[in-house]
Design a protein around this motif. Sequence first.
Motif, PDB file in Angstrom:
ATOM      1  N   LEU A  63      -6.993  -1.931  -4.096  1.00  0.00           N
ATOM      2  CA  LEU A  63      -5.864  -2.789  -3.520  1.00  0.00           C
ATOM      3  C   LEU A  63      -6.459  -3.664  -2.314  1.00  0.00           C
ATOM      4  O   LEU A  63      -5.941  -4.830  -2.485  1.00  0.00           O
ATOM      5  CB  LEU A  63      -4.882  -2.084  -2.653  1.00  0.00           C
ATOM      6  N   LEU A  64      -7.623  -3.581  -1.822  1.00  0.00           N
ATOM      7  CA  LEU A  64      -8.289  -4.724  -1.321  1.00  0.00           C
ATOM      8  C   LEU A  64      -8.565  -5.955  -1.805  1.00  0.00           C
ATOM      9  O   LEU A  64      -8.734  -7.172  -1.450  1.00  0.00           O
ATOM     10  CB  LEU A  64      -9.501  -4.259  -0.183  1.00  0.00           C
ATOM     11  N   ALA A  65      -9.172  -5.712  -3.103  1.00  0.00           N
ATOM     12  CA  ALA A  65      -9.731  -6.854  -4.023  1.00  0.00           C
ATOM     13  C   ALA A  65      -8.358  -7.663  -4.240  1.00  0.00           C
ATOM     14  O   ALA A  65      -8.167  -8.536  -4.152  1.00  0.00           O
ATOM     15  CB  ALA A  65     -10.337  -6.311  -5.299  1.00  0.00           C
ATOM     16  N   LEU A 100       0.879  -1.104  -0.048  1.00  0.00           N
ATOM     17  CA  LEU A 100       0.053   0.031  -0.137  1.00  0.00           C
ATOM     18  C   LEU A 100       0.849   1.295   0.111  1.00  0.00           C
ATOM     19  O   LEU A 100       1.600   1.340   1.011  1.00  0.00           O
ATOM     20  CB  LEU A 100      -0.856  -0.109   1.253  1.00  0.00           C
ATOM     21  N   PRO A 101       0.748   1.913  -1.012  1.00  0.00           N
ATOM     22  CA  PRO A 101       1.709   3.340  -1.105  1.00  0.00           C
ATOM     23  C   PRO A 101       1.398   4.565   0.204  1.00  0.00           C
ATOM     24  O   PRO A 101       0.081   4.319   0.257  1.00  0.00           O
ATOM     25  CB  PRO A 101       1.270   3.943  -2.546  1.00  0.00           C
ATOM     26  N   VAL A 102       2.131   5.006   0.480  1.00  0.00           N
ATOM     27  CA  VAL A 102       1.782   6.084   1.546  1.00  0.00           C
ATOM     28  C   VAL A 102       0.597   6.983   1.003  1.00  0.00           C
ATOM     29  O   VAL A 102      -0.235   7.575   1.574  1.00  0.00           O
ATOM     30  CB  VAL A 102       3.227   6.521   2.126  1.00  0.00           C
ATOM     31  N   SER A 103       0.752   7.365  -0.259  1.00  0.00           N
ATOM     32  CA  SER A 103      -0.246   8.559  -0.766  1.00  0.00           C
ATOM     33  C   SER A 103      -1.373   7.828  -1.309  1.00  0.00           C
ATOM     34  O   SER A 103      -2.059   8.493  -1.940  1.00  0.00           O
ATOM     35  CB  SER A 103       0.574   8.935  -2.046  1.00  0.00           C
ATOM     36  N   ALA A 104      -1.655   6.400  -0.860  1.00  0.00           N
ATOM     37  CA  ALA A 104      -2.991   5.845  -1.447  1.00  0.00           C
ATOM     38  C   ALA A 104      -4.052   6.705  -1.185  1.00  0.00           C
ATOM     39  O   ALA A 104      -4.151   7.023  -0.060  1.00  0.00           O
ATOM     40  CB  ALA A 104      -3.071   4.467  -0.850  1.00  0.00           C
ATOM     41  N   ILE A 139      -1.652 -10.888   1.405  1.00  0.00           N
ATOM     42  CA  ILE A 139      -1.011 -10.479   2.385  1.00  0.00           C
ATOM     43  C   ILE A 139      -1.222  -8.888   2.217  1.00  0.00           C
ATOM     44  O   ILE A 139      -0.804  -8.589   0.813  1.00  0.00           O
ATOM     45  CB  ILE A 139       0.489 -10.718   2.798  1.00  0.00           C
ATOM     46  N   LEU A 140      -1.459  -7.890   3.002  1.00  0.00           N
ATOM     47  CA  LEU A 140      -1.676  -6.535   2.699  1.00  0.00           C
ATOM     48  C   LEU A 140      -0.563  -5.751   3.448  1.00  0.00           C
ATOM     49  O   LEU A 140      -0.629  -5.804   4.804  1.00  0.00           O
ATOM     50  CB  LEU A 140      -3.030  -5.886   2.966  1.00  0.00           C
ATOM     51  N   TYR A 141       0.324  -5.316   2.920  1.00  0.00           N
ATOM     52  CA  TYR A 141       1.515  -5.006   3.550  1.00  0.00           C
ATOM     53  C   TYR A 141       1.462  -3.049   3.466  1.00  0.00           C
ATOM     54  O   TYR A 141       1.672  -2.615   2.375  1.00  0.00           O
ATOM     55  CB  TYR A 141       2.774  -5.185   2.790  1.00  0.00           C
ATOM     56  N   MET A 142       1.596  -2.537   4.842  1.00  0.00           N
ATOM     57  CA  MET A 142       1.311  -1.094   4.883  1.00  0.00           C
ATOM     58  C   MET A 142       2.786  -0.704   5.289  1.00  0.00           C
ATOM     59  O   MET A 142       3.004  -0.603   6.649  1.00  0.00           O
ATOM     60  CB  MET A 142       0.298  -0.785   5.555  1.00  0.00           C
ATOM     61  N   ASP A 143       3.681  -0.184   4.654  1.00  0.00           N
ATOM     62  CA  ASP A 143       5.026   0.331   5.261  1.00  0.00           C
ATOM     63  C   ASP A 143       4.832   1.753   5.674  1.00  0.00           C
ATOM     64  O   ASP A 143       3.938   2.500   5.029  1.00  0.00           O
ATOM     65  CB  ASP A 143       5.947   0.176   4.091  1.00  0.00           C
ATOM     66  N   GLU A 144       5.436   2.309   6.664  1.00  0.00           N
ATOM     67  CA  GLU A 144       5.258   3.494   7.304  1.00  0.00           C
ATOM     68  C   GLU A 144       3.777   3.794   7.461  1.00  0.00           C
ATOM     69  O   GLU A 144       2.990   4.765   7.067  1.00  0.00           O
ATOM     70  CB  GLU A 144       5.801   4.736   6.356  1.00  0.00           C
ATOM     71  N   VAL A 145       3.217   2.858   8.250  1.00  0.00           N
ATOM     72  CA  VAL A 145       1.604   2.932   8.266  1.00  0.00           C
ATOM     73  C   VAL A 145       1.155   4.311   9.218  1.00  0.00           C
ATOM     74  O   VAL A 145       0.033   4.809   9.172  1.00  0.00           O
ATOM     75  CB  VAL A 145       1.161   1.611   9.062  1.00  0.00           C
ATOM     76  N   HIS A 181      -7.981   7.956   7.926  1.00  0.00           N
ATOM     77  CA  HIS A 181      -9.160   7.623   7.191  1.00  0.00           C
ATOM     78  C   HIS A 181      -8.844   6.390   6.690  1.00  0.00           C
ATOM     79  O   HIS A 181      -9.690   5.371   6.602  1.00  0.00           O
ATOM     80  CB  HIS A 181      -9.859   8.724   6.594  1.00  0.00           C
ATOM     81  N   VAL A 182      -7.824   6.201   5.693  1.00  0.00           N
ATOM     82  CA  VAL A 182      -7.594   5.216   4.892  1.00  0.00           C
ATOM     83  C   VAL A 182      -7.012   4.106   5.979  1.00  0.00           C
ATOM     84  O   VAL A 182      -7.521   2.945   5.572  1.00  0.00           O
ATOM     85  CB  VAL A 182      -6.373   5.443   4.067  1.00  0.00           C
ATOM     86  N   VAL A 183      -6.315   4.160   6.990  1.00  0.00           N
ATOM     87  CA  VAL A 183      -6.208   3.343   7.853  1.00  0.00           C
ATOM     88  C   VAL A 183      -7.216   2.699   8.530  1.00  0.00           C
ATOM     89  O   VAL A 183      -7.482   1.418   8.698  1.00  0.00           O
ATOM     90  CB  VAL A 183      -5.186   3.614   8.886  1.00  0.00           C
TER      91      VAL A 183
END
Length: 339
Positions: free
Chosen positions: A137-139, A107-111, A145-151, A157-159
């Motif tokens: 991306l959820l699809a 998941l990009p930080v800018s998503a 595995i959904l990987y969120m770097d620098e969460v 709101h996205v989180v």
Amino acid sequence: MSNTEPVHKTLYPFVAIVGQEALKKSLILNVINPGLSGVLIRGEKGTAKSTAVRALAELLPEIDVVDGDPFQSDPHDPRAMAPEVYARYQAGETLPVRRRKVRVVELPVSATEDRVIGTINLETALKEGRRTIEPGLLAAAHRGILYMDEVNLLDDHVVDVLLDSAAMGVNTIEREGVSLSHPARFTLIGTMNPEEGELRPQLLDRFGLCVHVEGLNDPAQRVEVVKRRAAFEDDPEAFAARWADETEKMRTAIAAAIARYPRVQADDAILYAIAERSLKLGVDGHRSDIIMLKAAKALAAWEGREQVTEQDVDGAAALALAHRIRRKPFEDISGSSFS
């Protein structure tokens, strides 16, 4: 969204990571039971956080998907099918099946929210009277595995949306009075450097497990890290080949633990032990107890047992409670004690 598989890139083997046992164990437990609601990995840069996450998928059993479906539908389980695939299944169609590796979706930080959850194709709805989803991306992460770097740098709101989907196993898209849903069951992994800011307590609590990683303090281990990394960069394929047997052993062990997990039992004495740990540490709510039970059962499965022990509870508490303990202002999570 294209259904073309990405070009395979040789990744640093999971089994070749030196030390960081808590990190590796937390990831394995979430694979054994994705219902643990993911893991948050906190630590400074250069501590193998991203390396471990990306390498994890290589250890997982391959899965069957409906060929051509961007939602990673399971051709054998109606509960894991996207709406259009389920309609085809109900109509008696023989679904085309393809076998492939589990994906790690980053998941990009800018998503944006639309990029994450997808959108409803209103043009198709208006022209054809048919509601369809433009997948996000959820699809792509469904059954993976959904990987969120620098969460900690993501929009709150996205989180929130991600954590809600991870908890419910469903992603719902609502636009212009139209609502559509599709399964979104995935292993959620977030990494962060605490020096760049913390997460809100409400978000911290939504991660099932939390582990703090630091640089290795043993000189011999640090030297081994450098040697292995240099060998990997010189020839990734040859380095991976040297670890192929160990990788296969771990892959087999994980598959066995996944199959064993549903048979693992915990008696009332274990449930009381879990409750007492939460009460002793002043943890709010009951989420910690539920997560500890799931983690303890996953530990037992990983160790080849079908009965949870006190040692499993201790191991689960170390991973499930650190980020839920009431702390004083400016007190760091990594300073929490379970003794």
